[in-house]
Design a protein around this motif. Structure first.
Motif, PDB file in Angstrom:
ATOM      1  N   ASP A 143       0.754 -48.463  -1.983  1.00  0.00           N
ATOM      2  CA  ASP A 143      -0.240 -48.566  -1.047  1.00  0.00           C
ATOM      3  C   ASP A 143       0.261 -48.347   0.219  1.00  0.00           C
ATOM      4  N   GLN A 144       1.463 -47.691   0.558  1.00  0.00           N
ATOM      5  CA  GLN A 144       1.710 -47.627   1.974  1.00  0.00           C
ATOM      6  C   GLN A 144       2.122 -45.922   2.270  1.00  0.00           C
ATOM      7  N   THR A 162      -5.616 -49.278   7.983  1.00  0.00           N
ATOM      8  CA  THR A 162      -5.948 -48.559   6.665  1.00  0.00           C
ATOM      9  C   THR A 162      -6.275 -47.279   6.941  1.00  0.00           C
ATOM     10  N   HIS A 172      -8.196 -42.861  -2.073  1.00  0.00           N
ATOM     11  CA  HIS A 172      -7.176 -43.863  -2.191  1.00  0.00           C
ATOM     12  C   HIS A 172      -7.214 -44.518  -0.814  1.00  0.00           C
ATOM     13  N   THR A 174      -4.890 -46.798   1.523  1.00  0.00           N
ATOM     14  CA  THR A 174      -3.526 -47.058   1.886  1.00  0.00           C
ATOM     15  C   THR A 174      -3.078 -47.683   3.303  1.00  0.00           C
ATOM     16  N   ARG A 175      -2.010 -48.389   3.441  1.00  0.00           N
ATOM     17  CA  ARG A 175      -1.693 -49.055   4.675  1.00  0.00           C
ATOM     18  C   ARG A 175      -0.823 -48.485   5.658  1.00  0.00           C
ATOM     19  N   PHE A 196       5.092 -40.581   1.856  1.00  0.00           N
ATOM     20  CA  PHE A 196       5.029 -41.588   0.704  1.00  0.00           C
ATOM     21  C   PHE A 196       6.570 -41.834   0.521  1.00  0.00           C
ATOM     22  N   THR A 200       6.522 -42.571  -5.099  1.00  0.00           N
ATOM     23  CA  THR A 200       5.131 -42.308  -5.132  1.00  0.00           C
ATOM     24  C   THR A 200       4.597 -41.001  -4.920  1.00  0.00           C
TER      25      THR A 200
END
Length: 841
Positions: A143-144, A162, A172, A174-175, A196, A200
């Motif tokens: 999620d990053q 975000t 998707h 992601t932060r 990523f 990921t």
């Protein structure tokens, strides 16, 4: 003679200024194109070298020798081996793939393949040297992400925000944990890059444990070639190859050069058109100068100057004028090159930073083109000047063209035009008649140019009834326009060439647009087509989500898969056999969709003919996983530009695909194509900026937009030829006013006022311009029709469209050219002093 030539240049500065402007425009376009393409190429090459600065050897997949079921892949095991070969300091695995990034307003950042994602691969120090972090930290976890600084700054993203992403359809969130800097050429050229963590990136963009490339850095004292030799020892027998970073940079530079060649060729082609049109203006200018100096040249002959010396003096003037025009054109071209680069940056299609490049070849080319074109155009007037007999010193005007010379000219023109028409007509019946048609077009243009003096009298006579409404001014304008048919023809021809090209391209463009539009409407029964930006693959999840909507009554994802049929590689298109007939309209030559859903196969007519297939033929197929099946041909259809493949059911393909992806999804809805239905589909897909939902109108609008954009670019480029044509008309009218000084003085003396004189000159200009405009539009329509006959062989729905509105605008443009060009000559004629004009010789 040299001093005489230089003196004449200084004595006719105003007249020669128009010639300088004409040549300068063409040279400026040539030099500007060369500067622009050299600058862009140099910047991209520099960016490529920077991108491979830390790469001494790259290991890349190589499909050579691998079968359908044996796909090459680079894995962690190979990376570890490469990192430990003698002479290797470190090895980095790279992962890259399409990654759409939405800005704060939900719109796609970047376009197509420049919108990418990659992996952050930390070294021993925990950092990736390729991507230094400006703000924040490297991403960890699914999620990053980290973004390149250019994208983050333009979108207004900050660490902690975000960010919405899409790889193959689903959205998707992601932060954003970091913002990095990079020398990546794609980013510098306007693309975006999201990073990523390694695991990921592999999972989302490629496959777990796999890499697109492996970059190896050499230890101090180890050369790239030596390291490459060691790397080859650990490579698998097939599926991978090693290349030095130096070679990769050179290969990329070569690809960049090739990609710029087409743009450079197109731009130089339009520069050539402007220079070609300028030849008429230059020839007219020097013809006028020779006419003004008839006595002077004849006296030079009388006192001993040879014909060669007289010709040489005119050519020396041309060299001086050409040199001045070339130097000023080169300077202007450098400015144009810089402006074109700034324009690209301003439209978002930015290029890497770098200096403005002015090669020696650009300088030499500009000088050769400027001087060469001017000397070439001045050669014929110079040759005529040499033929002035000494006895002409007793007359104000030397001998006019003989009847014999006119007969010879018209005969040659008729032969060229006839041969050109015959070649163009013959080419329309050929399967590949491009060369013959091009040759015929050139012959016809040359023939019409040679015949233009003959054509000027009858065509200009058609304007007589209209000109009579302007009284004596109109009558005099018509007579003046045909007084010197050769000069009038040369002036009109300059405008004719430009309008021939503009009209021909417009006819072709609008006709192709109509044909593709008709093909899209005739071939598709689907209400909507869903696809990814950049035409990248779609996740099957998109079709599943859309198929679950109540509004959707029929749906078919389109898939592509490589297969082997009869020893040759063939691409199969997979569809939903059950609904495919509801979404497309195929014209079958034999058979039908038949049992497509039950394992059948349909093929376009050309493929079936090539393979020898008929309805009922049994076709052995080797699929991408290496397994074989035998399919039965159930139908043969007439293919077109949109549908022309070997089609099977997705149920057949899916059993042989490890990772099924769709190219696009076609669907039909209960209420048809409505704004409400379209919004429902967009909402169902999560308002994904990377997905496009298009109905038939959108498809047509996209086609129209691309063709209109191309035509508008062509209009802008060909506008230069029109500007040169304006200068040509100004030149001719100025010459006409000079030759008729006594006549204008007499007209003024017997009562024609200044307004009448201005009107006379303006009408003359208008008639000459419209004459060139009518010829150009007529030839353009003919060439557009002929080219369309060739296009219709590959585009069955091609339909000739005559854009009457645009052609009317072109004719109005020709008239405007005449009005604008007459402003200065008309004013000059009206200001002539009657007594001075009457005494003029």
């Amino acid at each position: 003679m040299l001093r005489t030539a230089l003196r004449n240049v200084l004595a006719h500065k105003a007249r020669l200024l128009m010639t300088v402007l004409a040549v300068m425009l063409g040279v400026a376009f040539v030099s500007g194109t060369l500067v622009f393409t050299s600058t862009i190429s140099d910047a991209l090459r520099s960016s490529a070298r920077e991108g491979y600065a830390d790469v001494d050897v790259a290991i890349q997949p190589n499909s050579d020798g691998s079968g359908l079921g044996d796909r090459p892949a680079l894995d962690q095991r190979l990376l570890d081996k490469a990192a430990h070969v003698p002479g290797a300091a470190s090895a980095t695995g790279t992962v890259t793939g399409f990654t759409a990034i939405a800005d704060r307003h939900g719109k796609l950042i970047g376009t197509g393949f420049s919108t990418r994602g990659g992996n952050y691969y930390p070294g021993a120090d925990g950092k990736d040297a390729r991507y230094p972090m400006r703000d924040g930290a490297a991403p960890h976890g699914a999620d990053q992400i980290a973004l390149d600084s250019r994208t983050a700054d333009e979108a207004g993203f900050k660490v902690g925000d975000t960010v919405r992403l899409s790889f193959d359809g689903p959205v998707h969130e992601t932060r954003l944990t970091g913002i990095f800097t990079t020398t990546d050429g794609a980013v510098s050229a306007g693309g975006s890059l999201a990073l990523f963590d390694n695991a990921t990136a592999q999972k989302l963009l490629l496959a777990p444990g796999k890499y697109n490339e492996i970059h190896v850095k050499a230890a101090p004292g180890t050369s790239q070639d030596a390291l490459e030799t060691e790397i080859h020892k650990v490579l698998p027998a097939k599926g991978a190859e090693a290349t030095t970073g130096r070679q990769l940079a050179d290969d990329e530079a070569e690809q960049i050069a090739k990609s710029m060649e087409s743009m450079q060729t197109a731009l130089l082609g339009f520069a050539g058109i402007a220079l070609f049109v300028g030849i008429f203006l230059i020839a007219n200018t020097f013809t006028m100068l020779v006419a003004q100096r008839t006595k002077e040249l004849a006296l030079l002959r009388a006192v001993g100057a040879s014909r060669r010396q007289v010709t040489r003096s005119v050519l020396i003037e041309a060299v001086v004028v050409g040199a001045v025009a070339a130097v000023t054109g080169l300077a202007a071209g450098i400015g144009i090159g810089a402006a074109m680069r700034a324009l690209m940056n301003g439209t978002g299609a930015t290029v890497p930073d770098g200096p403005l490049v002015v090669d020696v070849s650009t300088v030499v080319t500009s000088l050769v083109v400027g001087i060469g074109v001017t000397v070439l155009a001045a050669w014929l007037p110079g040759r005529r000047a040499a033929k002035i007999p000494p006895v002409a010193a007793m007359n104000s005007v030397h001998a006019t063209a003989t009847t014999k010379s006119l007969v010879v000219r018209n005969t040659i023109g008729a032969l060229f035009a006839g041969a050109g028409i015959a070649a163009v007509l013959a080419a329309t019946g050929m399967s590949d008649g491009k060369f013959v048609m091009g040759l015929g077009a050139v012959l016809l243009l040359v023939g019409v140019f040679v015949l233009t003096p003959l054509l000027s009298r009858p065509l200009i006579a058609l304007a007589a009834p209209l000109l009579r409404t302007f009284g004596i001014s109109g009558k005099l304008a018509r007579e003046n326009a045909v007084r010197n048919p050769r000069r009038t023809a040369a002036t009109a021809s300059a405008l004719m060439v430009g309008l021939t090209l503009i009209t021909g391209l417009t006819v072709i463009g609008t006709s192709v647009q109509k044909g593709i539009d008709k093909m899209a409407v005739d071939s598709l029964k689907a209400d909507y087509v869903v696809s990814m930006a950049g035409l990248t693959p779609l996740s099957p999840e998109v079709a599943q989500k859309l198929g679950g909507l109540d509004e959707v009554t029929a749906i078919s994802p389109l898939r592509s898969s490589e297969a082997e049929i009869g020893g040759n590689t063939t691409y199969l298109t997979g569809v939903n056999g059950k609904d495919f007939g509801k979404l497309t309209r195929l014209d079958f030559a034999s058979g039908s969709l038949g049992d497509l859903a039950g394992g059948g196969l349909i093929a376009d007519e050309d493929t079936a003919k090539e393979k020898g297939w008929k309805v009922g033929s049994r076709v052995p197929v080797t699929f991408e996983d290496g397994k074989k099946e035998t399919l039965t041909v159930s139908g043969v259809y007439h293919g077109n530009e949109m549908i022309h493949q070997v089609i099977v059911d997705n149920g057949v393909l899916s059993t042989h695909q490890k990772h099924a992806t769709d190219m696009q999804v076609m669907l039909k809805t209960k209420d048809g194509a409505t704004d409400a239905t379209k919004q429902t589909l967009i909402d169902a897909l999560g308002k994904n900026p990377a997905l496009t939902v298009e109905d038939k109108k959108d498809v047509s609008a996209g086609i129209s937009q691309s063709i209109d954009l191309l035509l508008n670019m062509l209009y802008a480029l060909l506008g230069m030829a029109v500007i040169v044509a304006v200068l040509g008309v100004v030149n001719t009218l100025a010459m006409s006013v000079f030759e008729r000084s006594q006549e204008i003085g007499m007209l003024r003396a017997i009562g024609l006022d200044r307004t009448g004189v201005k009107r006379m000159v303006r009408l003359e200009s208008l008639v000459i311009s419209l004459f060139g405009g009518v010829l150009g539009i007529g030839l353009g329509v003919f060439f557009g029709w002929a080219a369309g006959e060739l296009i219709s062989a590959s585009l069955a729905t091609y339909e000739l469209v005559l854009p009457w509105g645009r052609m009317g605008i072109f004719l109005a443009l020709a008239a405007l050219v005449g009005v604008v060009a007459a402003l200065w000559p008309a004013r000059r004629a009206a200001k002539l002093n009657m007594l001075t004009a009457l005494k003029a010789e």
